[in-house]
Design a protein around this motif. Sequence first.
Motif, PDB file in Angstrom:
ATOM      1  N   LEU A  48      10.252  -3.523   6.832  1.00  0.00           N
ATOM      2  CA  LEU A  48      10.200  -2.758   5.590  1.00  0.00           C
ATOM      3  C   LEU A  48       8.758  -2.384   5.252  1.00  0.00           C
ATOM      4  N   ALA A  49       7.824  -3.261   5.554  1.00  0.00           N
ATOM      5  CA  ALA A  49       6.409  -2.946   5.327  1.00  0.00           C
ATOM      6  C   ALA A  49       6.013  -1.686   6.092  1.00  0.00           C
ATOM      7  N   GLN A  50       6.569  -1.495   7.302  1.00  0.00           N
ATOM      8  CA  GLN A  50       6.267  -0.291   8.074  1.00  0.00           C
ATOM      9  C   GLN A  50       6.706   0.966   7.331  1.00  0.00           C
ATOM     10  N   THR A  51       7.847   0.863   6.634  1.00  0.00           N
ATOM     11  CA  THR A  51       8.362   2.013   5.878  1.00  0.00           C
ATOM     12  C   THR A  51       7.333   2.482   4.858  1.00  0.00           C
ATOM     13  N   TYR A  52       6.736   1.529   4.156  1.00  0.00           N
ATOM     14  CA  TYR A  52       5.735   1.869   3.141  1.00  0.00           C
ATOM     15  C   TYR A  52       4.442   2.358   3.780  1.00  0.00           C
ATOM     16  N   MET A  53       4.078   1.783   4.913  1.00  0.00           N
ATOM     17  CA  MET A  53       2.830   2.200   5.554  1.00  0.00           C
ATOM     18  C   MET A  53       2.938   3.611   6.130  1.00  0.00           C
ATOM     19  N   ILE A  54       4.090   3.964   6.686  1.00  0.00           N
ATOM     20  CA  ILE A  54       4.273   5.325   7.194  1.00  0.00           C
ATOM     21  C   ILE A  54       4.133   6.316   6.044  1.00  0.00           C
ATOM     22  N   GLY A  55       4.631   5.921   4.876  1.00  0.00           N
ATOM     23  CA  GLY A  55       4.292   6.661   3.673  1.00  0.00           C
ATOM     24  C   GLY A  55       5.287   7.698   3.199  1.00  0.00           C
ATOM     25  N   ARG A  56       6.518   7.654   3.709  1.00  0.00           N
ATOM     26  CA  ARG A  56       7.525   8.614   3.239  1.00  0.00           C
ATOM     27  C   ARG A  56       8.724   7.883   2.644  1.00  0.00           C
ATOM     28  N   VAL A  57       8.467   6.882   1.857  1.00  0.00           N
ATOM     29  CA  VAL A  57       9.560   6.045   1.368  1.00  0.00           C
ATOM     30  C   VAL A  57      10.303   6.681   0.206  1.00  0.00           C
ATOM     31  N   ALA A  58       9.634   7.488  -0.617  1.00  0.00           N
ATOM     32  CA  ALA A  58      10.253   7.996  -1.853  1.00  0.00           C
ATOM     33  C   ALA A  58      11.592   8.696  -1.633  1.00  0.00           C
ATOM     34  N   PHE A 105      -2.895 -13.811  18.090  1.00  0.00           N
ATOM     35  CA  PHE A 105      -3.695 -13.886  16.864  1.00  0.00           C
ATOM     36  C   PHE A 105      -2.858 -13.440  15.664  1.00  0.00           C
ATOM     37  N   PRO A 106      -3.207 -13.911  14.456  1.00  0.00           N
ATOM     38  CA  PRO A 106      -2.464 -13.488  13.255  1.00  0.00           C
ATOM     39  C   PRO A 106      -2.531 -11.972  13.077  1.00  0.00           C
ATOM     40  N   LEU A 107      -1.396 -11.393  12.690  1.00  0.00           N
ATOM     41  CA  LEU A 107      -1.334  -9.948  12.493  1.00  0.00           C
ATOM     42  C   LEU A 107      -1.947  -9.562  11.153  1.00  0.00           C
ATOM     43  N   LEU A 108      -2.496  -8.354  11.105  1.00  0.00           N
ATOM     44  CA  LEU A 108      -2.882  -7.804   9.810  1.00  0.00           C
ATOM     45  C   LEU A 108      -1.612  -7.525   9.016  1.00  0.00           C
ATOM     46  N   SER A 109      -1.684  -7.718   7.718  1.00  0.00           N
ATOM     47  CA  SER A 109      -0.497  -7.594   6.871  1.00  0.00           C
ATOM     48  C   SER A 109      -0.456  -6.255   6.152  1.00  0.00           C
ATOM     49  N   SER A 110       0.665  -6.006   5.494  1.00  0.00           N
ATOM     50  CA  SER A 110       0.779  -4.793   4.683  1.00  0.00           C
ATOM     51  C   SER A 110      -0.223  -4.815   3.537  1.00  0.00           C
ATOM     52  N   LYS A 111      -0.582  -6.017   3.068  1.00  0.00           N
ATOM     53  CA  LYS A 111      -1.619  -6.122   2.033  1.00  0.00           C
ATOM     54  C   LYS A 111      -2.964  -5.644   2.569  1.00  0.00           C
ATOM     55  N   ASP A 112      -3.269  -5.997   3.826  1.00  0.00           N
ATOM     56  CA  ASP A 112      -4.506  -5.514   4.452  1.00  0.00           C
ATOM     57  C   ASP A 112      -4.484  -3.988   4.535  1.00  0.00           C
ATOM     58  N   TYR A 113      -3.333  -3.452   4.892  1.00  0.00           N
ATOM     59  CA  TYR A 113      -3.211  -1.998   5.051  1.00  0.00           C
ATOM     60  C   TYR A 113      -3.401  -1.283   3.720  1.00  0.00           C
ATOM     61  N   ALA A 114      -2.868  -1.874   2.647  1.00  0.00           N
ATOM     62  CA  ALA A 114      -2.881  -1.208   1.340  1.00  0.00           C
ATOM     63  C   ALA A 114      -4.080  -1.577   0.486  1.00  0.00           C
ATOM     64  N   SER A 115      -4.976  -2.428   0.993  1.00  0.00           N
ATOM     65  CA  SER A 115      -6.104  -2.897   0.178  1.00  0.00           C
ATOM     66  C   SER A 115      -6.936  -1.746  -0.359  1.00  0.00           C
ATOM     67  N   LYS A 116      -7.278  -1.852  -1.646  1.00  0.00           N
ATOM     68  CA  LYS A 116      -8.136  -0.853  -2.288  1.00  0.00           C
ATOM     69  C   LYS A 116      -9.573  -1.350  -2.440  1.00  0.00           C
ATOM     70  N   ASP A 117      -9.822  -2.568  -1.985  1.00  0.00           N
ATOM     71  CA  ASP A 117     -11.156  -3.137  -2.094  1.00  0.00           C
ATOM     72  C   ASP A 117     -12.159  -2.241  -1.375  1.00  0.00           C
ATOM     73  N   SER A 118     -13.258  -1.968  -2.045  1.00  0.00           N
ATOM     74  CA  SER A 118     -14.228  -1.007  -1.508  1.00  0.00           C
ATOM     75  C   SER A 118     -14.818  -1.449  -0.172  1.00  0.00           C
ATOM     76  N   ARG A 119     -14.809  -2.741   0.120  1.00  0.00           N
ATOM     77  CA  ARG A 119     -15.372  -3.236   1.376  1.00  0.00           C
ATOM     78  C   ARG A 119     -14.288  -3.463   2.427  1.00  0.00           C
ATOM     79  N   GLU A 120     -13.125  -3.955   2.002  1.00  0.00           N
ATOM     80  CA  GLU A 120     -12.087  -4.344   2.956  1.00  0.00           C
ATOM     81  C   GLU A 120     -11.099  -3.231   3.273  1.00  0.00           C
TER      82      GLU A 120
END
Length: 562
Positions: free
Chosen positions: A329-339, A447-462
């Motif tokens: 489901l995280a992939q659905t949001y990352m692809i970006g056409r969920v609406a 190795f641990p996978l990057l998460s949907s939180k990593d993908y959606a982060s708005k932090d200016s550095r991360e």
Amino acid sequence: MQTGKSTVKDIFDGTRIFNVPTYQRAYSWEREDNLEDFLNDLCSQHPERPYFLGSFLFHLNGNKSEFALVDIVDGQQRLTTLVIFMHVLLGRLIEQGSALVSERTRRIFVRDGDIFKLESANEGNTFLHDLVLGDRLYSPEEVTLVTHSQRLLLDARQYFEEQLGCHDLTMLEKIYTTAVNADVLLYVVDKISMATQIFELLNDRGRRLTDLESIKSFLMYNAGVAFDHPEQVIGKIQEDFSEIYRLIESHKINDRDVLRYHMLAFEPYPSDYTDKPKAYIKERIIRLVSDPEKRDEAREQIREYPARLKKSFQLFAKIRDLRLADQELAQTYMIGRVAPFYPALMKVYSEKASDFHRLVAAINAFTFRSSLARLRSNGESYQYTCMRNGDDVVELIERFVQENWWNVNGRAREALDYENYYDWLEKNVVRYILFSYENNLRDKKGFPLLSSKDYASKDSRERLSIEHITAKRVKSVEFDDEFREQYLNALGNLVIDHAASNSSKGRKDGHEKLAHYSLAPLMSQNELNDFCCDWDSLGSIKEFIKRREDRLKTFISTRFGV
């Protein structure tokens, strides 16, 4: 307190506690859109002309201690703002020794001993009283904010502190006099059924409400029409909308969107009402209420529609939360056409949860291809007709790919040969491909996978961005036209990077960047060492980009079946 013209000082006579009921929307006034106008109007008002604060609808709802309890049915945003404003203004006036006010004035408008004159269950009385109407001014960084409305309340206090601190005593007294003598138009009732009728009439005369607020008032009004004793039904409507508003606030939901998703997924709407959920429910209930033979059905709809709508808001919030734990489901949001697929997701999750992951897989297979091919259609009309007819929407969306609707498979395969990924495709699609490749390398090496939180982060550095491996301009090599047109923005010259790291590399050449890449926390950057390249040779750089692009396109074909 009676219906009719009054003033601020008359409604705040020291004997009343004003309460924002739970069925009201949370506090939403902001500096630019509301607070500035509120204060500017008070500051610029001509002293010989009374200021009009607006109309208020009050429901007299019993007593609390020796005070009358007054529910604010309409006007809660203005009255809440007025109390915060008066709290700050009175503090400034008392500090400067004004003869117009005293501690008694504060007891009338803000707090009388342990009793505050404004209550609000939506934001929490403890928060409102201690942090917004308390003696000390808190910044948002000092407190734990649970909701957006709490941040706005603190900001309103901060704004008035800043602005009133710029005025001298003469101006502050002028503002105070304007505020307490401001005219108001009151509608005062002792039964909530009467309040809903007045509220509906007031807002039919041009006052702007959100669609959700309009539906709430409409349902409460028609409960008064359809039921001989409507108070309990109105109470149930209020409870359901209280929960809806709580979800909107806690999950930052666009209520207009979910209102539409609900109708598309669960209501028997005519096809020409696809974008008109408010008109649909209003016209349906008006038709039922107007027909004496359908009075029982009208009552059922008035009772049950708010509960159905509440369930849809709960479903929407639950699905959005689920993406944090469900990788597919995280992939659905990352692809970006969920609406366009929310109605289907909500319907299947609610009615046949065992098919939910099959639906998500079908959506991902289609939306990745359609994004890669820059296909605009998401099959909305087919989906909505399918659900309206009671057919299997999961099977329908699976057929989008299986039967190659809109030639989506062929167009996606053609897209693999694009030479200009960076400029030609949506940036989010490119970022998603590079992100997926990074996780593919991590998975292979345990190795641990990057998460949907990593993908959606708005932090200016991360925040994850797209980096050109060979920058658009470098010092060590001169680009030719072929390189600019076919290689510079090609997929093989792109890698995912953290924003802070990306900006630090700037125009460095390949030799300098490679040292950074080898030490980076991203495996897709470490891997660049596997490709031998002479970064002073344009031909070698072209070969490097081509070999890496071939590897990435092989990954796309294997991972996404393109």
